[in-house]
Scaffold this motif. Sequence first.
Motif, short mmCIF file in Angstrom:
data_model
loop_
_atom_site.label_atom_id
_atom_site.label_comp_id
_atom_site.label_asym_id
_atom_site.label_seq_id
_atom_site.Cartn_x
_atom_site.Cartn_y
_atom_site.Cartn_z
N ALA A 64 0.96 -1.39 0.03
CA ALA A 64 0.06 0.12 0.19
C ALA A 64 0.74 1.34 -0.13
N THR A 65 0.10 2.30 -0.77
CA THR A 65 1.12 3.65 -0.63
C THR A 65 0.25 4.44 0.29
N ARG A 90 -9.73 -5.13 2.72
CA ARG A 90 -9.28 -6.26 1.95
C ARG A 90 -8.58 -6.02 0.91
N ASN A 91 -9.45 -5.12 -0.06
CA ASN A 91 -8.92 -4.91 -1.60
C ASN A 91 -7.66 -4.02 -1.56
N MET A 92 -7.69 -2.97 -0.70
CA MET A 92 -6.75 -1.73 -0.65
C MET A 92 -5.25 -2.29 -0.16
N PHE A 93 -5.20 -3.29 0.74
CA PHE A 93 -4.17 -3.65 1.52
C PHE A 93 -3.87 -5.11 1.28
N LEU A 94 -3.15 -5.35 0.03
CA LEU A 94 -2.97 -6.94 -0.42
C LEU A 94 -1.86 -7.61 0.44
N THR A 127 -3.11 -6.65 8.04
CA THR A 127 -3.14 -7.09 9.65
C THR A 127 -3.36 -5.69 10.49
N LEU A 128 -2.16 -4.81 10.10
CA LEU A 128 -2.04 -3.50 10.61
C LEU A 128 -3.23 -2.71 10.48
N ALA A 129 -3.72 -2.77 9.20
CA ALA A 129 -4.71 -1.72 8.52
C ALA A 129 -6.07 -2.40 9.41
#
Length: 515
Positions: free
Chosen positions: A9-10, A129-133, A139-141
């Motif tokens: 993720a950015t 789920r879709n933003m953080f692959l 897990t952090l998100a």
Amino acid sequence: MSGAAPPRATVREWTGLAVIALPCMLYSMDLTVLNLAIPAISEALKPTAAQLLWIVDIYGFLVAGLLVTMGTLGDRIGRRRLLLIGAVAFGLASVLAAFSSSANMLIATRALLGVAGATLAPSTLSLIRNMFLDPGQRTLAIGVWISSFSAGAVIGPVVGGVLLEYFWWGSVFLVGVPVMVLLLVLGPVLLPEYRDPEAARLDLASVALSLGAVLPAIYGVKQTAEHGASALSLAAIAVGLAIGWLFVRRQRRLANPMIDLRLFRAPAFSVALGAYMLSCFVMFGLFLYEAQYLQMVLGLSPLQAGLWSVPSAGAFIVGSMAAPALTRRVRPVHAMTGGLVVAALGFALLVALPVQGGLALLVGSMVVSSLGLAVVFTLSTDLVVGSAPPERAGVASAISETSSEFGGALGIAILGSVGAAVYRAMMADAVPASLGDAAAVEAARSTLGGAVALAGQLGGAAGAELLADARTALLRGLHLMAGIGVVVLLAIAGLLAVVMRRSGQTRPAAADALP
């Protein structure tokens, strides 16, 4: 040959996560501020006892009943679109609720808030789920996502208290309006859109069956928790289970089911879901009695009791944010097992809780158990959502949240019934009929609140003795409930370790979730 590592993720995704946290924080704030406003609402709108119950409960009923439907709908029309539609509906319903002129109008607007609120958890969690692959980042998100609910629970009473001090009761509902406006402004810019490209048309019969299964079951469990088992509450639960069976049969026959039951074949999905539900079972059941201990045994005011709950909420936030760091050192399943054991140790402290002078021990128990449960909630949510393919993230998120709703309701009903049974058994002979009129005696034999009221009427040595007996009876019930909670948490910890070791699945993997 192993595939390429998933993209990380950015800044855009992390900024979007902050936007996602806003409605989640508002969701828990809305629950806490309403409790503070009940006295003012009762004075202004003069609701009957039944109307007051519906004002409080209708929101939770509709949220629980519509979570799966909204999760499926988000997979089909787009998670961001559903979230923004829900934000508009939540804002409008909040304004209507604030300016309700009758109890029935407030019930109706609270129902609208429940429909809108059902879009928040599955939409926000499936977007994560879709933003953080990347598994570690996801897990952090999810830890941030769970922490936002705890933050709302801490902020809610403070904000609500200030508003009710200076404004009318409706002001507590208007807190959500600027938050939803901010979400509508920033959401389209920072949140990407995701949907299932192969989604079929929403099956209205499945929607009706899911509502028919969840709503009666939740109603029956809540009625049992509040008033004891009755023909109506047991019938409602039976109706919900029967319709649920029909729902499952229909899902097995459909080519494009509302819930793909193959998700439950993944050990990571099913066992993590069970751990989440049973942890909520223990937490909600015991927290209800802990609040009574603070106020009616230790004699704290509602504000003082609320302030002493802040350390446990803070511990929950710390545990949620620490979970990702744990998974970098140990496997997620081992971290979850450890969290369950820590939570069990925290609740075990309650077994030694004394009648007087137990504030430090109680707060310590709440802090320790919150630390452990936060890890369990974060990682079990990650396992459930991560075990589902990205295109089914909405319905997986909704199933996760529905399990927590059921777990909490069952905990209050079952553990609460255990505590009530112990109290009644101990107070049956401690409150002779000669102490007062029949209604007052029955109330004192049933609840600590009733005993406090009767003790106040008696005064002197008789009142003090009655109050001491009632406090001891409540404490014995709490001790037994805590013991049951410890056994449940340790059992699910053992089951989790065994099942996941046998399956060889210790990390969420969508590729392994379905045959």
